[in-house]
Scaffold this active site. Structure first.
Site, PDB file in Angstrom:
ATOM      1  N   PHE A   1      -0.099   8.605  11.687  1.00  0.00           N
ATOM      2  CA  PHE A   1       0.738   9.625  12.748  1.00  0.00           C
ATOM      3  C   PHE A   1      -0.059   9.645  14.043  1.00  0.00           C
ATOM      4  O   PHE A   1      -1.425   9.991  13.942  1.00  0.00           O
ATOM      5  CB  PHE A   1       0.833  10.965  12.342  1.00  0.00           C
TER       6      PHE A   1
ATOM      7  N   LYS B   1      -6.389  18.540  18.924  1.00  0.00           N
ATOM      8  CA  LYS B   1      -6.106  19.882  17.953  1.00  0.00           C
ATOM      9  C   LYS B   1      -7.670  20.748  17.911  1.00  0.00           C
ATOM     10  O   LYS B   1      -7.730  21.638  18.655  1.00  0.00           O
ATOM     11  CB  LYS B   1      -6.117  19.263  16.486  1.00  0.00           C
TER      12      LYS B   1
ATOM     13  N   ASP C   1      -8.410   7.473  16.037  1.00  0.00           N
ATOM     14  CA  ASP C   1      -7.670   8.666  16.326  1.00  0.00           C
ATOM     15  C   ASP C   1      -8.088   9.738  15.452  1.00  0.00           C
ATOM     16  O   ASP C   1      -7.719   9.881  14.306  1.00  0.00           O
ATOM     17  CB  ASP C   1      -6.055   8.541  16.010  1.00  0.00           C
TER      18      ASP C   1
HETATM   19  C1  LIG Z   1      -1.403  16.070  15.652  1.00  0.00           C
HETATM   20  C2  LIG Z   1      -2.059  14.482  15.694  1.00  0.00           C
HETATM   21  C3  LIG Z   1      -1.438  13.811  16.647  1.00  0.00           C
HETATM   22  C4  LIG Z   1      -0.535  14.300  18.084  1.00  0.00           C
HETATM   23  O1  LIG Z   1      -1.237  15.579  18.649  1.00  0.00           O
HETATM   24  P1  LIG Z   1      -0.159  16.528  19.735  1.00  0.00           P
HETATM   25  O2  LIG Z   1      -1.189  17.388  20.090  1.00  0.00           O
HETATM   26  O3  LIG Z   1       0.769  17.056  18.727  1.00  0.00           O
HETATM   27  O4  LIG Z   1       0.405  15.528  20.387  1.00  0.00           O
HETATM   28  C5  LIG Z   1      -1.909  12.637  16.972  1.00  0.00           C
HETATM   29  N1  LIG Z   1      -2.776  11.947  16.027  1.00  0.00           N
HETATM   30  C6  LIG Z   1      -3.215  12.531  14.835  1.00  0.00           C
HETATM   31  C7  LIG Z   1      -4.093  11.936  14.043  1.00  0.00           C
HETATM   32  C8  LIG Z   1      -2.895  13.942  14.857  1.00  0.00           C
HETATM   33  O5  LIG Z   1      -3.168  14.495  13.641  1.00  0.00           O
END
Ligand SMILES: *Cc1c(COP(=O)(O)O)cnc(C)c1O
Length: 388
Positions: free
Chosen positions: A133, A247, A218
């Site tokens: 994700f 986050k 990421d």
């Molecule tokens: C939550 C998340 C995202 C997206 O972040 P948003 O602030 O919701 O756009 C991207 N990569 C990872 C690994 C995430 O957990």
């Protein structure tokens, strides 16, 4: 009319209607609009690192908003410089920072950075992981390895090849000299808090080095102490070419970062990218308060306690526990995560039905031994209630 009914009337249906409306919080405790108290073991999806209404966060944000809330990038300000310097210091590798407002924007910056490199080198495709994700905007969504949320919004501007996560041989086959970049989470968050086999990230680094593809970590969910390290990749002993954060970094205020190392640090030229709100003074002040108050030793200690406590539970609905640090999934023997989430809330604990058979646990990093113990003590009954 209930808040839920008003929500349903006023909002697009993309989230469904959450059953609980929260009103306030303090530390790991939150209260809903009826005054019911919960212990928050999900922390706004691994975001509220310092818990709710932490005095240092309140002070930093209040002071900054009363002093200077916004400058745009026409002017610089001290909090953004301090924050970039702090992050680079913790990273212990020479790099340069771009601030965005969210995770998907951090990844969008990484995507553009990589694309610029790829065009220059005549490379044509990205590689990412199945079930990974990376966010909801078009570039980040194209990298996301979940056909159910991705495919209806394609086709995408650049081809992305998805490989099974944690399989170094599959990655080696997919990454050629034509690959622009490999986007991976150090542990897959939304997929169910799934860590890769030991040594996977070192192999990813080696595959990228051998082919010249950029390695993008990421760490939007995994960084800022969540795993007991400032950054999860540090435990794997590698430095990516590009790192994305969001986050937990702002402790609840919106901020994201894209950090380039080595040649990737200076790929963007003046005018190549930007954000009006990115790195605004209030979010930067919040992030500095987070970095000042996250205690890695405490995280490691309570994480070990949580893990040992959960692993000591024997219950027919509980298959096992996986994850790193204060970032775990309860793996169930049946697709009953929704029932566990509901039974936990009824017992006064907020957790997240992440996958049909996986429940995410990601409490604030300030969670105490006593709070962890009360969750561990309550869980067998919660599981029994969920199984009924
Ligand atoms: C939550 C998340 C995202 C997206 O972040 P948003 O602030 O919701 O756009 C991207 N990569 C990872 C690994 C995430 O957990």
């Amino acid at each position: 009319m209930t808040l839920q009914a008003r929500f349903e009337k006023a909002f697009m249906p993309n989230y469904g209607v959450p059953p609980i409306a929260l009103a306030r919080g303090e530390g790991v405790k939150v209260w809903d609009t009826d005054g019911t108290e919960y212990l928050d073991f999900i922390g706004g999806i691994a975001v509220t690192s310092l818990g709710h209404a932490h005095p240092a966060l309140v002070e930093a944000v209040s002071t900054q908003v009363a002093t200077l809330a916004h400058t745009s990038n026409l002017f610089l300000h001290e909090p953004e410089v301090l924050l970039a310097e702090r992050l680079l210091g913790l990273l212990k590798a020479p790099g340069k920072v771009f601030f965005a407002n969210s995770g998907t924007e951090a990844n969008e910056a990484a995507y553009k950075l990589a694309l610029k490199f790829g065009k220059h080198e005549g490379r044509s495709y990205f590689v990412a992981a199945e079930n990974g994700f990376h966010g909801r905007t078009i570039g980040a969504l194209s990298l996301t390895g979940k056909p159910a949320i991705r495919d209806q919004f394609g086709p995408f501007p650049v081809e992305v090849r998805h490989v099974p996560y944690g399989d170094a041989e599959a990655l080696r086959e997919a990454v050629t000299g034509d690959c622009i970049a490999v986007f991976l989470e150090p542990t897959q968050g939304e997929a169910g808090v799934v860590p890769p086999p030991d040594g996977y990230f070192a192999e990813v680094r080696e595959i990228c080095d051998a082919t010249g593809a950029l390695m993008v970590a990421d760490e939007i969910q995994s960084a800022i102490g969540r795993t007991g390290h400032w950054f999860a990749h540090q435990a794997d002993g590698v430095v990516p070419d590009i790192l994305t954060l969001a986050k937990g970094m702002g402790g609840g205020l919106p901020i994201g970062a894209c950090i380039g190392f080595g040649d990737a640090a200076t790929l963007f030229a003046k005018g190549d990218h930007g954000s009006t709100f990115g790195g605004n003074p209030v979010s930067c002040a919040a992030a500095l308060a987070v970095l000042d108050n996250v205690d890695l030793e405490h995280v490691q200690k309570v994480a070990a306690q949580l893990r040992a406590g959960l692993e000591s539970i024997e219950h027919p609905l509980l298959k096992g526990v996986r994850g790193r640090g204060l970032w775990l999934a309860l793996v169930l023997t049946a697709d009953a995560s929704a029932q566990v989430q509901k039974a936990a809330a009824d017992a006064g604990f907020l957790v997240n039905a992440l996958q049909p058979d996986a429940v995410r646990i990601a409490p604030p990093l300030v969670v105490t031994d006593a709070e962890i113990q009360s969750f561990v003590d309550a869980l067998p009954k919660i599981l029994t209630e969920a199984a009924r």
